[in-house]
Design a protein around this motif. Sequence first.
Motif: not given
Length: 207
Positions: A80-83, A160-166, A192-206
């Motif tokens: 919940l904190l990560a989300k 975001g999709v890649v993170f959620a799928v992984l 739950q985990l794929s939702e948080v992973a999706f949000y984290c993926g949106l924040l990644c910058r390369f």
Amino acid sequence: MIVGGIAALVFVLSSLILPKTLAVLASMASTLYVTGAFHEDGWSDMVDGFGGGWDKPQILTIMKDSRIGSFGAVALVILLLAKFCALLEIDLLLIPVTLIAGHAFSRLCAVSLLRTLEYVRDEGKSKPLATGIGRGELAFAALTALLPLLLLPFQQAIIGVVFAVLATLWLARMFKRRIGGYTGDCLGATQQLSEVAFYCGLLCRFS
């Protein structure tokens, strides 16, 4: 999409009179209320079972216990904190559509287990789904999950999709290896985990 839409609406209305932090918290609380914390409960039960169980019978027994253990409690707080932290870092104007897309796509991730794994209990919350899901049903689920992604910046949505799928693949592999399939708690944990992973993926910058 409906659950995400409710979260988005609560966020938009709350942000009119409250700071961004409290608006995000209100949107999260609204989804907990609407779903009865159904998926969050699955996450904590799954972590309790896989964290404290050594073999399949023990894992299933622990997951079936209605009490929450130390593994599950800590994991739920971290999730919940990560989300919360991830949503805070997303641009204010993108949060509503992010919530809709995140809730929709993460549920597709959970639904995908119905197609790829076997249900391992003789009874339980997911017993009606134990026979799996048809191609038509899966296609409809994919359509409703992918549509909101079109409203997000393309590169961010893809990551975001890649993170959620992984995250989904990692959990599915663990479920298959440890218990031979999935339970209702496994589906909730995957959402739950794929939702948080999706949000984290949106924040990644390369760069």
